[in-house]
Write a protein that holds these residues in place. Sequence first.
Motif, PDB file in Angstrom:
ATOM      1  N   ILE A   6       0.794  -1.090   0.014  1.00 60.21           N
ATOM      2  CA  ILE A   6       0.200   0.099  -0.188  1.00 60.21           C
ATOM      3  C   ILE A   6       0.883   1.086   0.135  1.00 60.21           C
ATOM      4  O   ILE A   6       0.420   2.181  -0.838  1.00 60.21           O
ATOM      5  N   PHE A   7       1.952   1.070   0.766  1.00 60.37           N
ATOM      6  CA  PHE A   7       2.984   2.261   0.752  1.00 60.37           C
ATOM      7  C   PHE A   7       3.391   2.501  -0.652  1.00 60.37           C
ATOM      8  O   PHE A   7       3.493   3.617  -1.124  1.00 60.37           O
ATOM      9  N   ASN A   8       4.033   1.687  -1.300  1.00 56.44           N
ATOM     10  CA  ASN A   8       4.306   1.742  -2.804  1.00 56.44           C
ATOM     11  C   ASN A   8       3.123   2.035  -3.823  1.00 56.44           C
ATOM     12  O   ASN A   8       3.445   2.670  -4.664  1.00 56.44           O
ATOM     13  N   GLU A   9       1.893   1.889  -3.271  1.00 54.21           N
ATOM     14  CA  GLU A   9       0.910   2.368  -4.290  1.00 54.21           C
ATOM     15  C   GLU A   9       0.348   3.656  -4.035  1.00 54.21           C
ATOM     16  O   GLU A   9      -0.444   4.347  -4.749  1.00 54.21           O
ATOM     17  N   ASN A  10       0.746   4.402  -2.760  1.00 48.31           N
ATOM     18  CA  ASN A  10       0.359   5.737  -2.407  1.00 48.31           C
ATOM     19  C   ASN A  10       1.617   6.641  -2.205  1.00 48.31           C
ATOM     20  O   ASN A  10       1.708   7.230  -1.191  1.00 48.31           O
ATOM     21  N   VAL A  11       2.287   6.782  -3.589  1.00 49.84           N
ATOM     22  CA  VAL A  11       3.456   7.818  -3.404  1.00 49.84           C
ATOM     23  C   VAL A  11       2.939   9.378  -3.814  1.00 49.84           C
ATOM     24  O   VAL A  11       3.283  10.102  -2.904  1.00 49.84           O
ATOM     25  N   GLN A  12       2.244   9.520  -4.627  1.00 48.50           N
ATOM     26  CA  GLN A  12       1.744  10.939  -4.913  1.00 48.50           C
ATOM     27  C   GLN A  12       0.864  11.224  -3.667  1.00 48.50           C
ATOM     28  O   GLN A  12      -0.336  10.496  -3.612  1.00 48.50           O
ATOM     29  N   GLY A  13       1.268  12.625  -3.268  1.00 49.99           N
ATOM     30  CA  GLY A  13       0.427  13.205  -2.450  1.00 49.99           C
ATOM     31  C   GLY A  13       0.642  12.920  -0.949  1.00 49.99           C
ATOM     32  O   GLY A  13      -0.065  13.395  -0.085  1.00 49.99           O
ATOM     33  N   TYR A  14       1.458  11.935  -0.676  1.00 49.96           N
ATOM     34  CA  TYR A  14       1.782  11.275   0.483  1.00 49.96           C
ATOM     35  C   TYR A  14       3.325  11.277   0.783  1.00 49.96           C
ATOM     36  O   TYR A  14       3.571  11.527   2.045  1.00 49.96           O
ATOM     37  N   PHE A  15       4.136  10.765  -0.117  1.00 52.81           N
ATOM     38  CA  PHE A  15       5.588  10.920   0.115  1.00 52.81           C
ATOM     39  C   PHE A  15       6.049  12.311   0.154  1.00 52.81           C
ATOM     40  O   PHE A  15       5.729  13.115  -0.326  1.00 52.81           O
ATOM     41  N   ASP A  16       7.183  12.194   1.089  1.00 54.62           N
ATOM     42  CA  ASP A  16       8.013  13.392   1.056  1.00 54.62           C
ATOM     43  C   ASP A  16       8.773  13.648  -0.078  1.00 54.62           C
ATOM     44  O   ASP A  16       9.052  12.927  -0.879  1.00 54.62           O
ATOM     45  N   GLU A  17       9.453  14.779  -0.424  1.00 52.14           N
ATOM     46  CA  GLU A  17      10.538  15.224  -1.537  1.00 52.14           C
ATOM     47  C   GLU A  17      11.622  14.307  -1.637  1.00 52.14           C
ATOM     48  O   GLU A  17      11.896  13.645  -2.815  1.00 52.14           O
ATOM     49  N   GLU A  18      12.051  13.814  -0.672  1.00 58.19           N
ATOM     50  CA  GLU A  18      13.428  12.863  -0.810  1.00 58.19           C
ATOM     51  C   GLU A  18      12.780  11.402  -1.305  1.00 58.19           C
ATOM     52  O   GLU A  18      13.635  10.935  -2.195  1.00 58.19           O
TER      53      GLU A  18
END
Length: 533
Positions: free
Chosen positions: A287-299
Motif C-alpha cells: 500500500i505504501f508503494n501504491e500511495n506515492v503521490q500526495g503522501y511521500f516527502d520530496e526525498e
Amino acid sequence: MQLTFLGATHEVTGSCFYLEACGKHILIDCGLEQGPDEYQNQEIPVSVSEIDYVLLTHAHIDHSGRLPLLYGRGFRGEIHTTGATADLCDIMLRDSAHIQMFEAEWRNRKAKRAGREEYVPLYDMEDAVGVLKLFRSYEYGEIIHLCEGIRIRFTDVGHLLGSASIEVWMEEDGASKKIVFSGDIGNFNQPLIRDPQYIKDADYVVMESTYGDRSHGSPPDYVTELSHIIQTTFDRGGNVVIPSFAVGRTQELLYFLRIIKEKGLVKGHENFPVYVDSPLAVEATNIFNENVQGYFDEEALQLVSQGINPIAFDGLNVSVTSDESKAINFDKKPKVILSASGMCEAGRIKHHLKHNLWRPECTVLFVGYQALGTLGRALQEGAQTVKLFGETIEVRAHIERLEGISGHADKQGLLHWLQAFEKHPQRVFVVHGENGVCEAFTECLRAEYHYDAVAPYSGTSYDLIKNICINEGVKTPAHKEKAAAQRSSDMFARLMAAGKRLMTVIGHNEGGANKDLAKFADQIHSLCDKWDR
C-alpha cells in the motif's frame, strides 16, 4: 454543540471522542485499548445505531480497532477519512478480526479442558468486512460538506501514511464554532512521509500528548546507529530481532536498511538477509508503494523519479505463510527479523522472541513506543525472565532501543504544532498521554504558555457554545471486575448482532419463514434495541 471524551484520556490508546452538533451524532476515532487499561473508558452515550458519522484520523488500531465492533452492534453510518487511511484499514481491520477470532479459538480450547465458559471475540471477519463498506475517502485539503451545518477537512499531520488532523466547522442556531482534533502529531524528518502541516485557527483543540514530557533530542543518525547494532550482533553470530509496528515503522526501517545495504555499512556481512515476517506488514508495504503521490516527502519522491524503490533491496525476504515464518529460526545465518506486533503482545514476534531471547549473541531492538503493561515495556525495563506460550524464557539477549525513532512528535514538536494557531484557542483539551505525562504537559501549557488547557477524564462533557464543563468525568481505575463486565457487555452485543442478522435473513427469504422462528427473532430484535439504548 457538545463534546464528550470517551477514550485515550490519561492513557495513550483507545482514542474515541463523541461530538453532538446540528442534530448529528459523530465519533472521532473508535480505537482499541492496547495493554492493560489504566482507567475505565465510558461507553458511547447513545445507541450505536444512532451514530451518523465516524471521522477517522488514521489507521492505527488504537484509533480504528473498535470500528468492526461498532458495526456488529448496529452502526450503519458513514466513516470519513483519507484515501491512504481507508486502504490501510482495509488490511488492518481484517487482520484485527483474524487475531480476535484466532485468540478466541485458542482460549476456548483451553477453557473447554478447564471447564470454563466460552470466550467470545469482540468481533469477527463479517463485522470487519461489513464496516469497510461504510468508508468514504478524501484528499488532504478537500473541504467536505458533511451535512447541514457541518464541514470537515483533513490536514496531513505527518504521523503515518494518510494520517490527518481533522478540522470541524459547525453552525447551529446562529452560533459558529470550529474544533480541531490533532490525531497523532508526527515527528519531524521521518523517512517517506511529509512533516506535519499546520492549521491556523480554531475555537477548540483536542491534542495528543504521548511524548509531552520529553525531547527526542537532536535527530540521531539512524543509519549509523542501526548499522552498528547489526554489525556487533552479526559479529557475535546472533540475530537482530526487531518488534516493529507492521504499518509505518516497518516501512521506515526498510528505508534505512536499503541505505545500509547500498553503502555496504555492515562489513563482512554485506549480503545479510532481512526478513519481514508479518503478512500485514507485507500488505502494508504494498500500500505504501501504491500511495506515492500526495503522501511521500520530496526525498522519497526523488528516489521514485529515478526508478528506485525506497523500501526494497536485494536480500529482502517476506514471510506470509506460517511455514515460511517457522523456517526463519531454522536458518543459522545471522539475519535481521522484522516482525509484528510492535509491543510484543501478539503475532509472530512472540515466536521469534521465544527462539532468540535466551541467546546472549542475539539483540532485540525496540524502535517504537511500548505501552505500560506490555511485554515490550517489560523487556525494555529489564525483565530477567518472561513467559511465552506457557514456557518461562530467560532473557539473555541484548536489549537495545533505537533512541529518537518515533512517529510521535516530542514536547517541542507538540508545542510547534499548537503555536501555529495564530491566536490561542478558547480551550485546549490534552489527551492521548500516560497519566503523569498528560498532567505535566497540561500544566506546562497553562503555566508557561498561558493556554486554557485541561486534561479530561473519560466521561467529561463540554458545551462548546458556552465553553463550560457540563459533566465532570471521574478518575475510574479499570479493575478486573469492570473488565469482566465489559466482556459480558461485548458478549451480549454479539447476541444483538446475531438477532439483527437473523431478522435480515428472514426478511430476505422470499419463500417465507417459520412463524414461530420469525416471532422469536422479532423478540430478539426488540430486546437488542432496548439493550442498545
